[in-house]
Design an enzyme around this catalytic site. Structure first.
Site, short mmCIF file in Angstrom:
data_model
loop_
_atom_site.label_atom_id
_atom_site.label_comp_id
_atom_site.label_asym_id
_atom_site.label_seq_id
_atom_site.Cartn_x
_atom_site.Cartn_y
_atom_site.Cartn_z
N SER A 1 -2.08 -26.59 -19.19
CA SER A 1 -1.37 -25.94 -18.10
C SER A 1 -1.91 -26.36 -16.73
O SER A 1 -1.45 -25.89 -15.71
CB SER A 1 -1.45 -24.42 -18.23
OG SER A 1 -2.81 -23.98 -18.18
N THR B 1 37.42 -5.39 2.09
CA THR B 1 37.22 -4.95 0.72
C THR B 1 38.14 -5.81 -0.14
O THR B 1 39.23 -6.18 0.30
CB THR B 1 37.57 -3.46 0.51
OG1 THR B 1 38.97 -3.26 0.76
CG2 THR B 1 36.75 -2.57 1.45
N HIS B 2 37.68 -6.16 -1.34
CA HIS B 2 38.45 -7.03 -2.23
C HIS B 2 38.78 -8.38 -1.56
O HIS B 2 39.76 -9.04 -1.93
CB HIS B 2 39.77 -6.37 -2.68
CG HIS B 2 39.58 -5.00 -3.23
ND1 HIS B 2 39.18 -4.76 -4.52
CD2 HIS B 2 39.73 -3.77 -2.65
CE1 HIS B 2 39.10 -3.45 -4.73
NE2 HIS B 2 39.42 -2.83 -3.60
N SER C 1 29.88 -35.74 5.32
CA SER C 1 30.34 -36.32 4.07
C SER C 1 30.14 -37.83 4.10
O SER C 1 30.26 -38.46 5.16
CB SER C 1 31.83 -36.00 3.87
OG SER C 1 32.39 -36.82 2.86
N LYS D 1 34.05 -34.04 8.10
CA LYS D 1 33.42 -32.92 7.41
C LYS D 1 32.15 -32.44 8.11
O LYS D 1 31.36 -33.22 8.63
CB LYS D 1 33.07 -33.30 5.97
CG LYS D 1 34.28 -33.50 5.07
CD LYS D 1 35.10 -32.24 4.87
CE LYS D 1 34.35 -31.19 4.10
NZ LYS D 1 34.00 -31.62 2.74
N ASN E 1 29.57 -29.66 6.58
CA ASN E 1 29.39 -28.80 5.41
C ASN E 1 28.24 -27.81 5.60
O ASN E 1 27.16 -28.18 6.08
CB ASN E 1 29.10 -29.66 4.18
CG ASN E 1 30.21 -30.64 3.89
OD1 ASN E 1 31.39 -30.32 4.07
ND2 ASN E 1 29.85 -31.84 3.46
N GLU F 1 25.00 -23.09 0.99
CA GLU F 1 25.33 -23.40 -0.39
C GLU F 1 24.08 -23.58 -1.24
O GLU F 1 24.03 -23.14 -2.40
CB GLU F 1 26.19 -24.67 -0.44
CG GLU F 1 27.58 -24.46 0.17
CD GLU F 1 28.40 -25.74 0.22
OE1 GLU F 1 29.61 -25.64 0.41
OE2 GLU F 1 27.82 -26.84 0.07
N TYR G 1 -3.01 -10.32 -25.91
CA TYR G 1 -2.71 -11.61 -25.32
C TYR G 1 -2.09 -12.55 -26.35
O TYR G 1 -2.46 -12.56 -27.53
CB TYR G 1 -3.97 -12.26 -24.73
CG TYR G 1 -3.67 -13.57 -24.03
CD1 TYR G 1 -3.23 -13.58 -22.71
CD2 TYR G 1 -3.80 -14.78 -24.69
CE1 TYR G 1 -2.90 -14.76 -22.07
CE2 TYR G 1 -3.48 -15.98 -24.06
CZ TYR G 1 -3.04 -15.96 -22.76
OH TYR G 1 -2.72 -17.14 -22.13
N GLN H 1 1.09 -18.34 -21.14
CA GLN H 1 0.85 -19.50 -20.28
C GLN H 1 2.11 -19.88 -19.51
O GLN H 1 2.04 -20.38 -18.39
CB GLN H 1 0.38 -20.67 -21.15
CG GLN H 1 0.16 -21.97 -20.39
CD GLN H 1 -0.46 -23.02 -21.30
OE1 GLN H 1 -1.57 -22.85 -21.80
NE2 GLN H 1 0.27 -24.11 -21.52
N LYS I 1 3.65 -18.67 -15.50
CA LYS I 1 3.32 -19.13 -14.14
C LYS I 1 4.37 -20.07 -13.55
O LYS I 1 4.59 -20.08 -12.33
CB LYS I 1 1.95 -19.82 -14.14
CG LYS I 1 0.82 -18.86 -14.44
CD LYS I 1 -0.44 -19.58 -14.85
CE LYS I 1 -1.27 -18.75 -15.79
NZ LYS I 1 -0.61 -18.46 -17.07
#
Length: 476
Positions: A25, A157-158, A279, A285, A287, A292, A319, A324, A327
């Site tokens: 590890s 809403t929605h 782009s 473009k 973006n 994102e 244990y 291991q 982490k």
């Protein structure tokens, strides 16, 4: 003669190449080196107190551990896969420096309680860094809200236009979600703020370990109650990963809104050029990649929580080597959270708002229809359900003719119902009036927005004091 493992006395044959590769590890848990060394220094001081080490021996061990930290800090330390993990790597190097004296350090300690303590110290350190970043984000939300108390945008809403709101109300809605995140990260800090050294492998150790000394030396708040529980539970990691997942859900929703509201179809917001990309094929473009990418990282962080939940659910006490694997999701989540907080903060600070586009959507979306129905009820005494039906007929007529509530001629309104020709009609559909009528605590009126900002600032001051408190505790 080949050098034996530090645990190899019971074995006649060394581990196979596969066992070394699957069992190591060190490739990732070297992240814990500073905390491993911090815990080892405290452990050596405790060993001196109980007579295992002389003062001279302890001083040499502490000096050796400090040298190893400097070697790792500088990039000169050679991590070897044969040493398996950060604990064995440090101990092996200490033995190279001090000979048999280095082998005394592990007296009264297991790698089980050692790693459990290292991770707790790591979480405490990283949560402090995260809280500093979150405090900056909270201030950014307040700053943006202060700039836009008079800006009116649609509330949804929605994903359908619902009612007008002040932009400050919108920004503060995300502020309060992130306040809860701050408090949950504080809770994760508190969960990790515990001494587990002295638990040994699972049943304690055969030495008069001074745990109260260790607690004070490591600036921890409490001592674990049960040695089996201390080495076998990972609740401190769960707590951190849950706080992280919740934060990522909150900011992912904001990122989704940024992606929508900066699109040509909405055009309420605009991100600065330095937070967007172009782009490779379409020259026009721009973006919203930061939004994102953070939205994508939310799934990654939630996956880390799921990873740990599934990994731990079937492990018997105490244990198990499965642990291991705890982490990797932890370390990755720390990195993703820090990046995401910075990204959201920069977007909040850099957002440009276009009120005229928001007003256009509010008008075309009949956003004050509810206010009109409420006015009919309060001014004319008409039952709400009847008022609701009248306004619904009005909206249907507007939609079929290409009007909105502001442009439909009075005569056509009268054909639907006489109440719609009343002189109070215009005030009833006002966007500003709609916001200002909602004057309950936490509402959208201008006075309430100023009150919310005041309360938000007070909350940041409160949280900042808590942050400074744990920072000062860590420096003792």
């Amino acid at each position: 003669m080949k050098e034996k493992k530090l645990w190899g006395g019971r074995f006649d044959a060394p581990p196979s190449s596969l066992m070394i590769r699957i069992g190591e590890s060190i490739s990732f848990d070297k992240e814990l080196y500073a905390h491993d060394i911090e815990g080892s220094i405290s452990h050596s001081r405790m060993l001196k107190r109980i007579g295992i080490l002389s003062e001279s021996e302890q001083r040499k061990i502490e000096t050796g551990l400090s040298q190893i930290k400097k070697e790792i800090d500088s990039g000169k330390f050679e991590f070897k896969i044969e040493n398996e993990d950060i604990h064995m790597s440090v101990e092996s190097r200490l033995t190279e420096l001090l000979g048999d004296l280095g082998k005394k350090l592990h007296t009264g300690r297991s790698r089980n309680d050692q790693v459990s303590q290292d991770v707790r110290l790591y979480i405490k350190t990283e949560v402090q860094s995260i809280l500093v970043l979150l405090a900056d984000l909270l201030s950014a939300w307040i700053g943006k809200a202060e700039d836009h108390t008079k800006t009116i945008i649609p509330g949804y809403t929605h994903l359908q236009i619902a009612q007008p709101i002040r932009a400050s109300h919108y920004f503060l809605s995300h502020f309060w979600a992130n306040v809860r995140d701050f408090e949950d990260f504080l809770s994760a800090y508190e969960r990790a703020d515990e001494l587990v050294l002295g638990s040994g492998a699972l049943a304690g150790v055969n030495y008069a370990t001074d745990r109260e000394f260790l607690r004070k030396d490591l600036s921890l708040s409490r001592i674990s109650e049960n040695s089996m529980d201390a080495v076998s539970q990972r609740d401190h990691i769960f707590k951190f990963l849950f706080a992280s997942s919740q934060f990522m859900i909150h900011v992912s929703r904001f990122c989704e809104e940024i992606i929508l509201y900066t699109s040509q179809e909405f055009s309420y917001f605009k991100l600065p050029d330095h937070l967007t990309t172009g782009s490779s094929i379409m020259p026009q473009k721009k973006n919203p990649d930061v939004a994102e990418l953070i939205r994508g990282k939310a799934g990654r962080v939630i996956g880390s929580l799921t990873h740990l939940l599934v990994m731990l659910k079937g492990t018997p006490l105490s244990y198990n080597r499965d642990f291991q694997e705890d982490k990797l999701p932890l370390f990755d989540t720390v990195k993703q959270i820090k990046l995401s907080i910075e990204g959201v903060r920069d977007m909040v600070q850099g957002i440009q708002v276009f009120p005229e586009n928001a007003i256009r959507s509010l008008r075309s979306g009949f956003s004050t229809a509810t206010d009109l129905a409420d006015w009919i009820v309060s001014a004319k005494g008409i039952p709400f359900r009847s008022a609701h039906e009248i306004v619904g007929e009005l909206v249907k007529h507007c939609s079929s003719k290409g009007y909105d509530l502001f442009t439909i001629p009075s005569g056509e309104r009268g054909q639907i119902h006489a109440v719609l020709t009343d002189p109070g009609y215009e005030a009833a559909i006002s966007l500003e009036t709609s916001c200002d009528k909602k004057d309950v605590m936490g509402g959208t009126s201008l006075p309430r927005q100023k009150e919310q900002i005041k309360r938000a600032k007070a909350k940041v001051n409160e949280l900042t004091k808590k942050l400074k408190s744990i920072e000062s505790k860590g420096k003792k």
